[in-house]
Design an enzyme around this catalytic site. Structure first.
Site, PDB file in Angstrom:
ATOM      1  N   LYS A  34      34.235 -25.905  29.739  1.00  0.00           N
ATOM      2  CA  LYS A  34      35.401 -26.783  29.666  1.00  0.00           C
ATOM      3  C   LYS A  34      34.996 -28.207  29.311  1.00  0.00           C
ATOM      4  O   LYS A  34      34.062 -28.749  29.876  1.00  0.00           O
ATOM      5  CB  LYS A  34      36.134 -26.802  31.007  1.00  0.00           C
ATOM      6  CG  LYS A  34      37.358 -27.705  30.974  1.00  0.00           C
ATOM      7  CD  LYS A  34      38.088 -27.732  32.289  1.00  0.00           C
ATOM      8  CE  LYS A  34      39.207 -28.752  32.226  1.00  0.00           C
ATOM      9  NZ  LYS A  34      39.879 -28.921  33.505  1.00  0.00           N
TER      10      LYS A  34
ATOM     11  N   SER B 148      34.836 -26.501  34.647  1.00  0.00           N
ATOM     12  CA  SER B 148      35.101 -27.889  35.009  1.00  0.00           C
ATOM     13  C   SER B 148      34.170 -28.376  36.121  1.00  0.00           C
ATOM     14  O   SER B 148      32.967 -28.477  35.913  1.00  0.00           O
ATOM     15  CB  SER B 148      36.584 -28.031  35.383  1.00  0.00           C
ATOM     16  OG  SER B 148      36.973 -29.371  35.450  1.00  0.00           O
TER      17      SER B 148
ATOM     18  N   ASP C  84      19.801 -29.391  36.548  1.00  0.00           N
ATOM     19  CA  ASP C  84      19.065 -30.469  35.867  1.00  0.00           C
ATOM     20  C   ASP C  84      18.141 -31.226  36.814  1.00  0.00           C
ATOM     21  O   ASP C  84      17.099 -31.735  36.398  1.00  0.00           O
ATOM     22  CB  ASP C  84      20.042 -31.456  35.211  1.00  0.00           C
ATOM     23  CG  ASP C  84      20.725 -30.870  33.980  1.00  0.00           C
ATOM     24  OD1 ASP C  84      20.324 -29.772  33.556  1.00  0.00           O
ATOM     25  OD2 ASP C  84      21.650 -31.505  33.456  1.00  0.00           O
TER      26      ASP C  84
END
Length: 203
Positions: free
Chosen positions: A200, A175, A186
């Site tokens: 998740k 999560s 990223d």
């Protein structure tokens, strides 16, 4: 915690609680059976990969207090910060940990440990990621209805962009942990190391 002292490990399956099978129980129902008066005992049967017979444990119930942030000076200008969950003060507590680690001199690098962190509050995921990046998307929610698209961006003015970071993750990182690790990866702000995370998704 009582579970740790009894040798319960992440990934163990709870087969029985006080002799009653957990098959067919919801998570809420199972938790209700494990909860009880402080000092009372609860017995459990556990299944574990690689172990043929169920493992029997008896625990004494306690009030559980989790310290969300722990930190350590690793020496040589490197620091270690572990975040156990994204509780309501996670971002503030990590900033304080960094301040304490840097009392003597600036850090050359940081190990940020998100292993076994199941997640928590989304706004704290944004706050934590914003400690290391101040530009770009942290998380976006895209539904079938284009009007319901929600994008959370890094907060300006908080970021320690000069601090090299390694993020540790494992199969218990879920999560909000995955949101932060993914955002830092990223944006090329951190190297993510460890194992594939939990995976998740929320609807």
């Amino acid at each position: 915690t009582p579970a740790w002292r009894a040798g319960i490990k992440p990934g163990d399956r709870i087969l029985k609680i006080n002799g009653e099978a957990t098959k067919g129980l919801s998570l809420v129902e199972a938790v209700a059976k494990m909860r009880g008066k402080k000092g009372d005992a609860v017995s459990m049967s556990l299944g574990r990969d690689g172990v043929e017979k169920p493992i029997e444990v008896k625990l004494k119930r306690e009030t559980i207090k989790i310290q969300a942030v722990r930190f350590e000076d690793l020496g040589g200008g490197f620091g270690y910060v572990r975040l156990a969950s994204f509780s309501e003060d996670a971002g503030r507590d990590i900033r304080r940990a960094l301040e304490k680690l840097e009392k003597g001199s600036k850090l050359k690098g940081l190990v940020f440990d998100l292993r076994m962190n199941p997640g928590g509050l989304l706004d704290q995921a944004v706050d934590v990621a914003s400690i290391f990046m101040d530009d770009g998307v942290i998380v976006s929610t895209i539904g079938r209805d284009p009007s319901q698209k929600e994008v959370r961006y890094a907060k300006k003015g908080w970021a320690r962009k000069d601090l090299p970071v390694v993020v540790l993750v494992n199969s218990g990182s879920a999560s909000a942990s995955e949101i932060v690790a993914g955002a830092l990866q990223d944006s090329h702000r951190a190297i993510v190391m460890g194992q594939p995370t939990f995976g998740k998704g929320s609807v």
